[in-house]
Motif scaffolding. Sequence first.
Motif, PDB file in Angstrom:
ATOM      1  N   LEU A 113       0.904  -1.210   0.059  1.00 12.15           N
ATOM      2  CA  LEU A 113      -0.011  -0.061  -0.251  1.00 12.15           C
ATOM      3  C   LEU A 113       0.866   1.131  -0.012  1.00 12.15           C
ATOM      4  N   ARG A 126       0.424   4.020  -1.256  1.00  6.96           N
ATOM      5  CA  ARG A 126      -0.246   5.258  -1.216  1.00  6.96           C
ATOM      6  C   ARG A 126      -0.818   5.488   0.028  1.00  6.96           C
ATOM      7  N   THR A 135      -5.641   4.074  -1.600  1.00 13.49           N
ATOM      8  CA  THR A 135      -5.804   2.807  -2.403  1.00 13.49           C
ATOM      9  C   THR A 135      -7.158   2.646  -2.711  1.00 13.49           C
ATOM     10  N   HIS A 194      -8.870   4.986  -5.153  1.00 12.30           N
ATOM     11  CA  HIS A 194      -8.247   4.546  -6.347  1.00 12.30           C
ATOM     12  C   HIS A 194      -8.956   3.661  -7.125  1.00 12.30           C
ATOM     13  N   LYS A 195      -9.082   2.313  -6.238  1.00  6.86           N
ATOM     14  CA  LYS A 195      -9.682   1.139  -6.696  1.00  6.86           C
ATOM     15  C   LYS A 195     -11.543   1.472  -7.153  1.00  6.86           C
TER      16      LYS A 195
END
Length: 361
Positions: A312, A314, A319, A322-323
Amino acid sequence: MSTAVEQASKFVTRAGLIRAGTFIALLIALPEVFNAHWMVNLLFFTVLYAAMAVSWNLIGGFAGYPSLGHAAFFGLGAYSIGIIFKNTHVLTSGYEPFLVLPLIGIAVALIALPIGVIAMRTRADVFAIVTITLLFVVQTLAFNLKSLTGGAQGAGVSSPPFRLEIFEQPFYFAATALLSLALGLSYFAVRTKIGLALTAIRADEDKARGIGIRTTGVKLLAFSVSVGLMAMAGGIWAYYVGFIYPQFAVDPLVTIAVVLMTFLGGRGTIWGPVLGAAILMPAQQLLAYYVGGSRLYLIAYAAIFLLIMLLLPRGILPTVFHKRRLSTLAAKRADAPVSTADPAPVSTPELNFVRTSGGAR
């Protein structure tokens, strides 16, 4: 009048008010639900470290300047309380040290300005080295200025006259107020031009200066506010523990814990440091309880840091966001109608330039 109301509505959204109100109400209710002394103690340290992580995030996350010397300012706040309220000082209500905390924060923020002017002539890893050097300088002074700090023998702080059954609660609510202040300042930074300037500095400081951003002033503002909040946290901690030793008041592990919490939750976000503190601080307390004074939890800290960097990089919140963004885009593409007709060629000045120049990058 209407213009001011419109600007305020853009700055403070209804969703933001609901989130903030729910979070503060939850923090207020927690000591009533988990009222055992050890639970309130755990909640206190979790909230206090969350406030410190949010304050570090102002300079280390938003601006991208990884300070490793914030524990020095934590120690300054702790010793300020220790000097003002020595163990010979008799408190009446017990809330006097809390009322002095804003003045300590402002004083430390002003002291940090010339330090920031010098330190922020450097960047990245050099800045980290300069700040951790400052930490060890302050720790050495704490050991040697015995008339002020008590040296290695430590310095006592006035005992708070709180009832035993609610002893931890005033400190917990002071830490909650500090966390609310730190979150409010972070939200203000994100929603104003200051946040945009800090983000631009983190991305490319030279380009930010080239487009007219006053990088030095913005960096110094973020740095001074960050260390001022850190000093207030140190003052609360010193009043709570009642005795100050240099190796604990100016401890590099304090900075390491704060940095790890910020990276775990997601630096450069408002709620990431809070999430990181909510995960790491209970885990540290449990490990310290089971392994005793051997400090084996430092190995766990190193393992967590490696996992963050590998899995991870970020942080958790970036994360997840973003996903979610990728899944939303994939769903939109899947729902979009597919056209089988050949689109007509479009001629634009930009396209003609690319064709005639052989491509542009």
